[in-house]
Motif scaffolding. Sequence first.
Motif, PDB file in Angstrom:
ATOM      1  N   VAL A 103       9.972  26.481  -5.939  1.00 45.60           N
ATOM      2  CA  VAL A 103       9.925  25.076  -6.110  1.00 45.60           C
ATOM      3  C   VAL A 103       9.898  24.759  -5.290  1.00 45.60           C
ATOM      4  N   THR A 104       8.685  23.467  -5.967  1.00 44.23           N
ATOM      5  CA  THR A 104       8.033  22.277  -4.701  1.00 44.23           C
ATOM      6  C   THR A 104       9.253  21.088  -4.273  1.00 44.23           C
ATOM      7  N   THR A 105       8.472  21.109  -3.261  1.00 46.44           N
ATOM      8  CA  THR A 105       9.209  19.310  -3.206  1.00 46.44           C
ATOM      9  C   THR A 105       8.120  18.357  -4.276  1.00 46.44           C
ATOM     10  N   ARG A 106       7.703  18.661  -4.424  1.00 42.45           N
ATOM     11  CA  ARG A 106       6.911  17.338  -5.772  1.00 42.45           C
ATOM     12  C   ARG A 106       7.510  17.268  -6.481  1.00 42.45           C
ATOM     13  N   GLU A 107       7.731  18.920  -7.000  1.00 44.81           N
ATOM     14  CA  GLU A 107       8.318  18.906  -8.450  1.00 44.81           C
ATOM     15  C   GLU A 107      10.202  18.653  -8.436  1.00 44.81           C
ATOM     16  N   ILE A 108      11.003  18.300  -7.233  1.00 43.49           N
ATOM     17  CA  ILE A 108      12.124  18.043  -7.087  1.00 43.49           C
ATOM     18  C   ILE A 108      11.849  16.338  -6.698  1.00 43.49           C
ATOM     19  N   GLY A 109      10.936  15.455  -6.462  1.00 42.81           N
ATOM     20  CA  GLY A 109      10.611  14.530  -6.058  1.00 42.81           C
ATOM     21  C   GLY A 109      10.910  13.718  -7.101  1.00 42.81           C
ATOM     22  N   GLU A 110      10.050  14.103  -7.992  1.00 38.12           N
ATOM     23  CA  GLU A 110       9.621  13.693  -9.651  1.00 38.12           C
ATOM     24  C   GLU A 110      10.733  13.902 -10.769  1.00 38.12           C
ATOM     25  N   LEU A 111      11.791  15.141  -9.872  1.00 33.38           N
ATOM     26  CA  LEU A 111      13.289  15.110 -10.493  1.00 33.38           C
ATOM     27  C   LEU A 111      14.070  13.812 -10.242  1.00 33.38           C
ATOM     28  N   VAL A 112      14.125  13.649  -9.680  1.00 36.44           N
ATOM     29  CA  VAL A 112      14.681  12.344  -9.158  1.00 36.44           C
ATOM     30  C   VAL A 112      13.978  10.858  -9.285  1.00 36.44           C
ATOM     31  N   LEU A 113      12.727  10.515  -9.135  1.00 34.70           N
ATOM     32  CA  LEU A 113      12.208   9.427  -9.370  1.00 34.70           C
ATOM     33  C   LEU A 113      12.619   9.157 -11.409  1.00 34.70           C
ATOM     34  N   ALA A 128      10.757   6.269  -3.532  1.00 35.40           N
ATOM     35  CA  ALA A 128       8.836   6.093  -4.031  1.00 35.40           C
ATOM     36  C   ALA A 128       8.254   6.610  -2.819  1.00 35.40           C
ATOM     37  N   SER A 129       8.569   4.997  -1.948  1.00 36.84           N
ATOM     38  CA  SER A 129       7.597   4.994  -0.885  1.00 36.84           C
ATOM     39  C   SER A 129       7.792   5.947   0.133  1.00 36.84           C
ATOM     40  N   VAL A 130       9.224   6.845   0.456  1.00 41.39           N
ATOM     41  CA  VAL A 130       9.476   7.562   1.641  1.00 41.39           C
ATOM     42  C   VAL A 130       8.123   9.354   1.032  1.00 41.39           C
ATOM     43  N   TYR A 131       9.053   9.486  -0.401  1.00 38.05           N
ATOM     44  CA  TYR A 131       8.563   9.927  -1.272  1.00 38.05           C
ATOM     45  C   TYR A 131       7.434  10.942  -1.441  1.00 38.05           C
ATOM     46  N   ARG A 132       6.081   9.688  -1.990  1.00 43.13           N
ATOM     47  CA  ARG A 132       4.592   9.602  -1.768  1.00 43.13           C
ATOM     48  C   ARG A 132       4.298   8.749  -0.904  1.00 43.13           C
ATOM     49  N   GLN A 133       4.985   8.789   0.979  1.00 42.29           N
ATOM     50  CA  GLN A 133       4.154   8.662   1.440  1.00 42.29           C
ATOM     51  C   GLN A 133       3.457   7.173   1.600  1.00 42.29           C
ATOM     52  N   PHE A 134       3.807   6.063   1.530  1.00 38.87           N
ATOM     53  CA  PHE A 134       3.599   5.249   0.770  1.00 38.87           C
ATOM     54  C   PHE A 134       2.912   4.395   1.969  1.00 38.87           C
ATOM     55  N   GLN A 135       1.277   3.994   2.660  1.00 40.42           N
ATOM     56  CA  GLN A 135       0.850   3.611   3.556  1.00 40.42           C
ATOM     57  C   GLN A 135       0.556   1.726   3.759  1.00 40.42           C
ATOM     58  N   GLY A 136       0.959   1.778   2.810  1.00 37.47           N
ATOM     59  CA  GLY A 136       0.755   0.077   2.432  1.00 37.47           C
ATOM     60  C   GLY A 136       1.113  -0.198   1.710  1.00 37.47           C
ATOM     61  N   ILE A 137       0.390  -1.924   1.654  1.00 39.56           N
ATOM     62  CA  ILE A 137       1.399  -3.034   0.447  1.00 39.56           C
ATOM     63  C   ILE A 137       0.717  -2.253  -0.604  1.00 39.56           C
ATOM     64  N   ALA A 138      -0.606  -1.592  -0.687  1.00 37.80           N
ATOM     65  CA  ALA A 138      -1.303  -1.434  -2.214  1.00 37.80           C
ATOM     66  C   ALA A 138      -0.615  -0.503  -2.872  1.00 37.80           C
ATOM     67  N   ASP A 139      -0.484   0.735  -1.764  1.00 37.99           N
ATOM     68  CA  ASP A 139       0.762   1.678  -2.147  1.00 37.99           C
ATOM     69  C   ASP A 139       2.017   1.015  -3.415  1.00 37.99           C
ATOM     70  N   PHE A 140       2.675   0.216  -2.921  1.00 43.68           N
ATOM     71  CA  PHE A 140       3.744  -0.666  -3.716  1.00 43.68           C
ATOM     72  C   PHE A 140       3.019  -1.374  -4.823  1.00 43.68           C
ATOM     73  N   ILE A 141       2.403  -1.986  -4.432  1.00 37.73           N
ATOM     74  CA  ILE A 141       1.941  -2.584  -5.501  1.00 37.73           C
ATOM     75  C   ILE A 141       1.390  -1.858  -7.051  1.00 37.73           C
ATOM     76  N   GLU A 142       0.555  -0.414  -6.492  1.00 37.49           N
ATOM     77  CA  GLU A 142       0.836   0.181  -7.768  1.00 37.49           C
ATOM     78  C   GLU A 142       1.470   0.773  -8.710  1.00 37.49           C
ATOM     79  N   THR A 143       2.587   1.255  -7.875  1.00 33.68           N
ATOM     80  CA  THR A 143       3.617   1.679  -7.918  1.00 33.68           C
ATOM     81  C   THR A 143       4.842   0.894  -9.059  1.00 33.68           C
ATOM     82  N   LEU A 144       4.722  -0.442  -8.660  1.00 34.29           N
ATOM     83  CA  LEU A 144       5.371  -1.476  -9.324  1.00 34.29           C
ATOM     84  C   LEU A 144       4.654  -1.964 -10.318  1.00 34.29           C
TER      85      LEU A 144
END
Length: 174
Positions: A103-113, A128-144
């Motif tokens: 199983v990919t760690t991506r699949e495990i991460g999606e299960l957790v989310l 999500a910020s750690v798992y999806r490797q957020f680079q800045g505030i734009a990543d947070f805003i998009e996920t929110l």
Amino acid sequence: MQCPVCQHQKNRILESRSTEGGKSVRRRRECLECKHRFTTYERIEFVPIVAIKRDGSRESFDRSKLLRGLVRACEKTGIPNQRLETIVDEIEVQLQQRSLREVTTREIGELVLGYLRDENEVAYIRFASVYRQFQGIADFIETLNQLQAQPTEQPETKAWQEPISSEVAVSSSS
């Protein structure tokens, strides 16, 4: 079962009991040769799950690593550790039920989310910020925005939360 003291093969079972929520059996044994008593455990042997990381490397699925990530994401959210262990158990069961052992760690991460989305929005964003490797505030805003756009159900009281009373006490002064 071989005696750990004298290596004699014959022993008798003194007591058997279920442990780990029925996932194993604990047996007290006594060697028929030297009378030494010892404990053995029987567990279901699971075929190991291999996690495929982003860089393509492979490692054995480590439930304690997953639990540590959940604990960090859920710090100060009020979610009890027992609930986090239940989530890890449920994820591990889902992975064991798959026909593929990789199983990919991506699949495990999606299960957790998926679990965290239902538990706590702050924990979801932290993970999500750690798992999806957020680079800045734009990543947070998009996920929110994605989290907010998902259909929301009426907030329900989780089994681990105390219900919030809608009654407000009003005091009057004379």
